[in-house]
Design an enzyme around this catalytic site. Sequence first.
Site, PDB file in Angstrom:
ATOM      1  N   ASP A 185      61.378  59.838  44.041  1.00 57.73           N
ATOM      2  CA  ASP A 185      60.406  59.779  45.110  1.00 57.73           C
ATOM      3  C   ASP A 185      60.503  58.468  46.011  1.00 57.73           C
ATOM      4  OD1 ASP A 185      59.131  59.541  42.948  1.00 57.73           O
ATOM      5  OD2 ASP A 185      57.155  60.227  43.780  1.00 57.73           O
TER       6      ASP A 185
ATOM      7  N   SER B 209      31.566  67.295  37.016  1.00 61.24           N
ATOM      8  CA  SER B 209      32.736  68.144  36.907  1.00 61.24           C
ATOM      9  C   SER B 209      32.549  69.100  35.692  1.00 61.24           C
ATOM     10  CB  SER B 209      33.890  67.182  36.418  1.00 61.24           C
ATOM     11  OG  SER B 209      34.886  67.979  35.766  1.00 61.24           O
TER      12      SER B 209
ATOM     13  N   SER C 296      49.053  65.700  31.844  1.00 63.96           N
ATOM     14  CA  SER C 296      50.145  66.357  31.161  1.00 63.96           C
ATOM     15  C   SER C 296      51.215  66.166  32.246  1.00 63.96           C
ATOM     16  CB  SER C 296      49.903  67.942  31.272  1.00 63.96           C
ATOM     17  OG  SER C 296      49.479  68.240  32.587  1.00 63.96           O
TER      18      SER C 296
ATOM     19  N   LEU D  71      51.296  67.357  35.483  1.00 62.19           N
ATOM     20  CA  LEU D  71      51.275  68.196  36.430  1.00 62.19           C
ATOM     21  C   LEU D  71      50.378  67.924  37.718  1.00 62.19           C
ATOM     22  CD1 LEU D  71      50.721  71.626  34.198  1.00 62.19           C
ATOM     23  CD2 LEU D  71      52.883  70.257  34.885  1.00 62.19           C
TER      24      LEU D  71
ATOM     25  N   SER E 105      47.381  66.253  38.170  1.00 63.52           N
ATOM     26  CA  SER E 105      45.829  66.641  38.244  1.00 63.52           C
ATOM     27  C   SER E 105      45.193  65.598  39.039  1.00 63.52           C
ATOM     28  CB  SER E 105      45.181  66.477  36.945  1.00 63.52           C
ATOM     29  OG  SER E 105      45.332  65.386  36.082  1.00 63.52           O
TER      30      SER E 105
ATOM     31  N   ASP F 119      53.780  64.132  44.663  1.00 60.49           N
ATOM     32  CA  ASP F 119      52.829  64.909  44.074  1.00 60.49           C
ATOM     33  C   ASP F 119      51.777  65.222  44.969  1.00 60.49           C
ATOM     34  OD1 ASP F 119      54.096  64.306  42.062  1.00 60.49           O
ATOM     35  OD2 ASP F 119      52.550  62.959  41.014  1.00 60.49           O
TER      36      ASP F 119
ATOM     37  N   TYR G 232      55.996  53.566  34.238  1.00 62.38           N
ATOM     38  CA  TYR G 232      56.515  53.844  35.647  1.00 62.38           C
ATOM     39  C   TYR G 232      56.415  52.668  36.525  1.00 62.38           C
ATOM     40  CZ  TYR G 232      55.736  56.874  40.055  1.00 62.38           C
ATOM     41  OH  TYR G 232      56.117  57.274  41.252  1.00 62.38           O
TER      42      TYR G 232
END
Length: 383
Positions: free
Chosen positions: A35, A66, A121, A123, A125, A170, A220
């Site tokens: 990306d 939260s 994970s 995904l 978040s 994302d 990364y």
Amino acid sequence: MKAELTEKFSALYGQEPKANYFTPGRVNLIGEHIDYNGGLVMPCAVTLGTWLSIAPNNDQVIRFKSLNFPEEQEIPLQEAYTKTGPEWYNYPLGVFHEILKKHKIPTGLDLLFYGNIPIGSGLSSSASIEVAMAYALNDFFGLGYDKIEIPLLAQKVENEFIGVNCGIMDQFAVAFGEENKALVLNCDTLKYKSVDCNLGDYVLAIINTNKPRKLAESKYNERVTECQTALANLNQEITLNNLCELNAEKFALHSQLIKDETILKRATHVIRENDRVHLAAKALNEGNLQEFGRLMYASHQSLKDLYEVTGKELDAVVEFCSDYEHVIGARMTGAGFGGCAIALLKKGEEENFAKQLTDFYVARIGYPASIYISDIGNGASAI
């Protein structure tokens, strides 16, 4: 969930929320670590995500709470903010910082977040929280951002406020997701198309390795730098804005410009992975799930050998899947170094798959993975 959040919100703040929002997490079906190289990716939204309840207050403060984290923050409404540490509320705080550059928020806000995305994970978040906050502020105050501006703003928060050099995938996926569809997104132009993702007799299994992703952020950024080096090497002879302007055939004509073996491996993955996304979209359009699954396995092997971002935990999951007769494709998804893998699993095999994978993984790694079954869902919305 809306009723439960309303009850919790009322107990915490002494008033009911005036609006509620949901933003999903995402998995990337194929097209990993391209990306930020102007390539094609194929994410989809999942049905795990972030809920946000919101109400104005008269105290000119923003209150972040939260149901997932003990940390809370109450901060005066002001013109700008700075990141204060690793706590979760820095993600929505960064959204306020960015929006306040152009807009005045007229009132304080009480905010309550809840998420069922496994934290850390892979995904997304963080993207889910950022887009949820941006979508909510835009909707609640009528700020006038159009649909594409929301993920772009959230990406800017991640890059500049949080300090992670992520691409747009994302944030785009969690904003634009569509039920039972994958998104083929050009990360350079932001043009995209929806591809029917009818999994037929299969379901999407998400396997969280439960490995803390301590290396993911630094590695990364290291991979981003390595790709920039590869691009600079190639631009000695040809003119490119992004690595993914080349396909594998054209890359072979110029790859000798990259002298460093590690940099060459990184570029090779990026360009071949971009080609795999084209092939994956074709396979889905033709309803050829077996070919799609083959491409998933090939993607993981490239991420392991050429990009070196998998690790023993993710490799163990994919190894098990490759030997399990009712899985037709599996790969890591996200940045890697832990996080999640995904698999196309035959319906009806969920319980047996979870038991056998858990036994295998515990024997190999020493602790269990977590296994989720998800549908492909919609993007950010008011609820």
